[in-house]
Scaffold this motif. Structure first.
Motif, mmCIF file in Angstrom:
data_model
loop_
_atom_site.group_PDB
_atom_site.id
_atom_site.type_symbol
_atom_site.label_atom_id
_atom_site.label_comp_id
_atom_site.label_asym_id
_atom_site.label_seq_id
_atom_site.Cartn_x
_atom_site.Cartn_y
_atom_site.Cartn_z
ATOM 1 N N PRO A 36 15.071 24.384 29.414
ATOM 2 C CA PRO A 36 14.805 23.315 30.382
ATOM 3 C C PRO A 36 14.679 21.963 29.697
ATOM 4 O O PRO A 36 14.064 21.851 28.633
ATOM 5 C CB PRO A 36 13.493 23.732 31.032
ATOM 6 C CG PRO A 36 12.904 24.747 30.137
ATOM 7 C CD PRO A 36 13.996 25.354 29.344
ATOM 8 N N LYS A 37 15.290 20.936 30.301
ATOM 9 C CA LYS A 37 15.219 19.593 29.763
ATOM 10 C C LYS A 37 15.223 18.599 30.907
ATOM 11 O O LYS A 37 15.575 18.926 32.024
ATOM 12 C CB LYS A 37 16.381 19.302 28.810
ATOM 13 C CG LYS A 37 17.715 19.135 29.507
ATOM 14 C CD LYS A 37 18.779 18.691 28.529
ATOM 15 C CE LYS A 37 20.007 18.214 29.260
ATOM 16 N NZ LYS A 37 19.912 16.878 29.767
ATOM 17 N N MET A 38 14.822 17.369 30.629
ATOM 18 C CA MET A 38 14.855 16.316 31.631
ATOM 19 C C MET A 38 16.299 15.895 31.851
ATOM 20 O O MET A 38 17.065 15.824 30.887
ATOM 21 C CB MET A 38 14.045 15.109 31.155
ATOM 22 C CG MET A 38 12.561 15.373 31.055
ATOM 23 S SD MET A 38 11.787 15.547 32.647
ATOM 24 C CE MET A 38 11.856 13.883 33.220
ATOM 25 N N PRO A 39 16.695 15.612 33.094
ATOM 26 C CA PRO A 39 18.058 15.160 33.326
ATOM 27 C C PRO A 39 18.301 13.786 32.689
ATOM 28 O O PRO A 39 17.401 12.951 32.637
ATOM 29 C CB PRO A 39 18.183 15.103 34.844
ATOM 30 C CG PRO A 39 16.808 15.123 35.356
ATOM 31 C CD PRO A 39 15.941 15.759 34.321
ATOM 32 N N HIS A 40 19.497 13.571 32.178
ATOM 33 C CA HIS A 40 19.912 12.316 31.540
ATOM 34 C C HIS A 40 19.129 12.032 30.267
ATOM 35 O O HIS A 40 18.965 10.873 29.885
ATOM 36 C CB HIS A 40 19.800 11.132 32.509
ATOM 37 C CG HIS A 40 20.502 11.344 33.802
ATOM 38 N ND1 HIS A 40 21.861 11.316 33.936
ATOM 39 C CD2 HIS A 40 20.026 11.627 35.032
ATOM 40 C CE1 HIS A 40 22.195 11.553 35.187
ATOM 41 N NE2 HIS A 40 21.094 11.761 35.869
ATOM 42 N N HIS A 41 18.648 13.081 29.595
ATOM 43 C CA HIS A 41 17.954 12.935 28.323
ATOM 44 C C HIS A 41 18.586 13.891 27.314
ATOM 45 O O HIS A 41 19.162 14.910 27.682
ATOM 46 C CB HIS A 41 16.465 13.282 28.454
ATOM 47 C CG HIS A 41 15.664 12.230 29.123
ATOM 48 N ND1 HIS A 41 15.762 11.956 30.464
ATOM 49 C CD2 HIS A 41 14.741 11.375 28.624
ATOM 50 C CE1 HIS A 41 14.927 10.985 30.769
ATOM 51 N NE2 HIS A 41 14.299 10.616 29.667
ATOM 52 N N VAL A 42 18.439 13.588 26.040
ATOM 53 C CA VAL A 42 18.897 14.473 24.979
ATOM 54 C C VAL A 42 18.014 15.714 24.976
ATOM 55 O O VAL A 42 16.799 15.626 25.143
ATOM 56 C CB VAL A 42 18.829 13.762 23.608
ATOM 57 C CG1 VAL A 42 19.212 14.697 22.484
ATOM 58 C CG2 VAL A 42 19.723 12.543 23.599
#
Length: 59
Positions: A36-42
């Motif tokens: 899982p990651k934040m959208p529009h982030h590396v």
């Protein structure tokens, strides 16, 4: 035009203003490592963004 009849206290004003951001941020799965990651982030796990390695991984 509407005019306030009484002064609104700072506590009441700030309590109202603090409630605009109550939802948890939306996460998406990284296309490379599926973490899982934040959208529009590396991605913090693999260092990829938009299919390209932006941050060199230490593996």
């Amino acid at each position: 035009m509407a005019v306030p009849k009484r002064k609104m206290s700072k506590a009441r004003r700030d309590r109202r203003r603090a409630n605009w951001k109550l939802e948890a941020p939306g996460y998406v799965a990284c296309p490379q490592c599926h973490e899982p990651k934040m959208p529009h982030h590396v991605c913090t796990e693999c260092g990829y963004y938009d299919g390209k390695e932006v941050i060199a991984s230490e593996e």
